[in-house]
Design a protein around this motif. Sequence first.
Motif, short mmCIF file in Angstrom:
data_model
loop_
_atom_site.label_atom_id
_atom_site.label_comp_id
_atom_site.label_asym_id
_atom_site.label_seq_id
_atom_site.Cartn_x
_atom_site.Cartn_y
_atom_site.Cartn_z
N LYS A 287 48.36 35.31 8.63
CA LYS A 287 48.32 36.72 8.18
C LYS A 287 48.09 36.80 6.68
CE LYS A 287 51.07 40.96 8.16
NZ LYS A 287 52.36 41.58 8.54
N GLY A 288 48.76 35.91 5.94
CA GLY A 288 48.56 35.89 4.50
C GLY A 288 47.13 35.52 4.14
N ASN A 289 46.56 34.56 4.90
CA ASN A 289 45.18 34.18 4.64
C ASN A 289 44.23 35.34 4.90
OD1 ASN A 289 45.99 31.61 3.95
ND2 ASN A 289 45.64 30.76 6.00
N ARG A 290 44.51 36.09 6.01
CA ARG A 290 43.63 37.25 6.31
C ARG A 290 43.74 38.30 5.21
NH1 ARG A 290 45.59 36.48 11.65
NH2 ARG A 290 47.06 38.20 11.38
N GLU A 291 44.96 38.53 4.76
CA GLU A 291 45.13 39.53 3.71
C GLU A 291 44.43 39.09 2.42
OE1 GLU A 291 49.31 39.99 3.40
OE2 GLU A 291 49.49 41.27 5.19
N ASP A 292 44.61 37.77 2.13
CA ASP A 292 43.94 37.27 0.93
C ASP A 292 42.42 37.36 1.06
OD1 ASP A 292 46.40 36.69 -0.09
OD2 ASP A 292 46.34 34.55 0.45
N LYS A 293 41.94 37.10 2.29
CA LYS A 293 40.50 37.18 2.51
C LYS A 293 40.00 38.60 2.35
CE LYS A 293 36.97 36.14 5.98
NZ LYS A 293 36.73 35.63 7.36
N GLY A 294 40.79 39.58 2.91
CA GLY A 294 40.38 40.99 2.79
C GLY A 294 40.37 41.44 1.34
N LYS A 295 41.43 40.98 0.62
CA LYS A 295 41.48 41.37 -0.79
C LYS A 295 40.32 40.76 -1.55
CE LYS A 295 46.51 41.83 -0.90
NZ LYS A 295 47.78 41.28 -1.46
N LYS A 296 39.98 39.51 -1.17
CA LYS A 296 38.88 38.84 -1.84
C LYS A 296 37.57 39.54 -1.55
CE LYS A 296 36.70 34.32 -2.30
NZ LYS A 296 36.70 32.91 -1.84
N GLU A 297 37.41 39.92 -0.28
CA GLU A 297 36.16 40.62 0.08
C GLU A 297 36.07 41.95 -0.64
OE1 GLU A 297 36.30 40.86 4.27
OE2 GLU A 297 35.56 38.81 4.61
N LEU A 298 37.24 42.62 -0.71
CA LEU A 298 37.22 43.91 -1.42
C LEU A 298 36.89 43.72 -2.89
CD1 LEU A 298 40.29 45.74 0.15
CD2 LEU A 298 37.87 46.24 0.52
N SER A 299 37.44 42.62 -3.43
CA SER A 299 37.18 42.38 -4.85
C SER A 299 35.74 41.95 -5.10
CB SER A 299 38.14 41.30 -5.38
OG SER A 299 37.91 40.07 -4.71
N GLU A 300 35.10 41.35 -4.04
CA GLU A 300 33.74 40.88 -4.18
C GLU A 300 32.69 41.92 -3.81
OE1 GLU A 300 33.57 37.42 -1.80
OE2 GLU A 300 34.67 36.15 -3.22
N GLU A 301 33.18 43.08 -3.33
CA GLU A 301 32.22 44.13 -2.97
C GLU A 301 31.43 44.56 -4.21
OE1 GLU A 301 34.28 47.31 -1.21
OE2 GLU A 301 34.49 46.34 0.75
N PRO A 302 30.17 44.92 -3.99
CA PRO A 302 29.37 45.37 -5.14
C PRO A 302 29.92 46.66 -5.74
CG PRO A 302 28.24 45.82 -3.07
CD PRO A 302 29.42 44.96 -2.74
N LYS A 303 29.76 46.79 -7.03
CA LYS A 303 30.28 47.98 -7.71
C LYS A 303 29.48 49.23 -7.38
CE LYS A 303 32.25 45.38 -11.55
NZ LYS A 303 32.31 45.20 -13.02
N SER A 304 28.24 49.06 -6.88
CA SER A 304 27.42 50.23 -6.52
C SER A 304 26.55 49.89 -5.34
CB SER A 304 26.55 50.66 -7.71
OG SER A 304 25.66 49.61 -8.06
N VAL A 305 26.34 50.88 -4.44
CA VAL A 305 25.51 50.71 -3.25
C VAL A 305 24.61 51.93 -3.12
CG1 VAL A 305 27.20 49.27 -2.05
CG2 VAL A 305 27.30 51.75 -1.80
#
Length: 405
Positions: A287-305
Amino acid sequence: MSEMEEIVHHSQEGASSGDATTYPLTMDQRILQGDNYRNDHEMLSLRLKALEIHYRSLPPAAHPPHSGLPACERCRDRRGGIIAAYREMYITEEPDRWHSKNLNYRNQVQAMFDQPDEFTLADIYKYSQTELRKHLQRDICSQDSSDSDEIIAYKTKAAAMFDQEINIAEISQSVLELQSEAYTEPDVREFLSQLQRTKTAKDRAPIYAKYYCGHSALDSPQVRNFKNKYGRIFESLVPHDTVVAGMKKEAAESQEKDVSQLRSRLEGLSLAQKANRKKVNKRAEEKGNREDKGKKELSEEPKSVECALECGNEVSTKGEGALQCALCNFLSLRDQLEDSTRKQFFYCSVEHAEEDFRLVMSAISVLKIVIPIIWNITAGQFMKIEVLRTMPKRLRWSSPYMAWR
């Protein structure tokens, strides 16, 4: 110092080396020695009476005449029979006597009988009583590690009585009274009292069975069977010490078995708990890995689309002013817990968001009419339906009906 006093003195010096008796005595040893002491005295009385009757019943011609002189043959024979009877009582070879293991005592008494001119029966009696007192004192007053304070107190009082040269019979009666005071349990008192009134092993068997094997309403079936078994053994006149030793051994083995089974159960429970902890920790880690992954993906999302309505405008995904579909945002957050991803849609203006929402609702209205028609088409035939081409890009690629696109 007289010769008699010298014998007593040497006896006291050699008691430790010549006496192999272990003190205190066991129950069986004490009872057997008491029974045999009483039986030996009764046998002495019978032998002396038999000698008296023998010499009185014989006619004068059957034995030498009684002259009354020191060399009288009749008196010498009669005295020899009496001495032999006393010798048998004092140093009999029969087992389980109080002096059976006291080699020093037996040798001294034998030496005194071998010197009739130096020692009388009174001298032998006095020496025997002295040794018997020491034997009883060692037995009754020897303290054991399991003795309670009350038992130690009565043994100390009994030792003082022996030191005061009180008669053995009086000491025995006093010891019984002290024991009754020391043992506070009523069943123990009754047990000791009943034993004092018995004379044979047959008399004691039911007393042993009642005391050691009496049933209680709280007894389990296993305990009841255990008591029944040893109650029958007591009634078959097996010696007390042997039966009690067997009871203790079986009880210890049963307890050890129960402890072993309990230990095995605890070990099994411990292993199950360890496995459960590992499983819980693994789930928490995943669960912690999934949360970390989600946070990472959110942090890696582009600033503009690009605007979801495909108007060509760039939209910022950061900050409080970003516009996006609320339903898509909810589904995206839910999918993060299931380790999956879902695309989010942003808009450059409120008007475009509302326009896209109207297109979605229009497409859904059309689908309500078209889908039943599609289901009636023969299985395996793919149709190109023009209406679906007008669907927003978001629905075209995420709709479950894209197979007919």
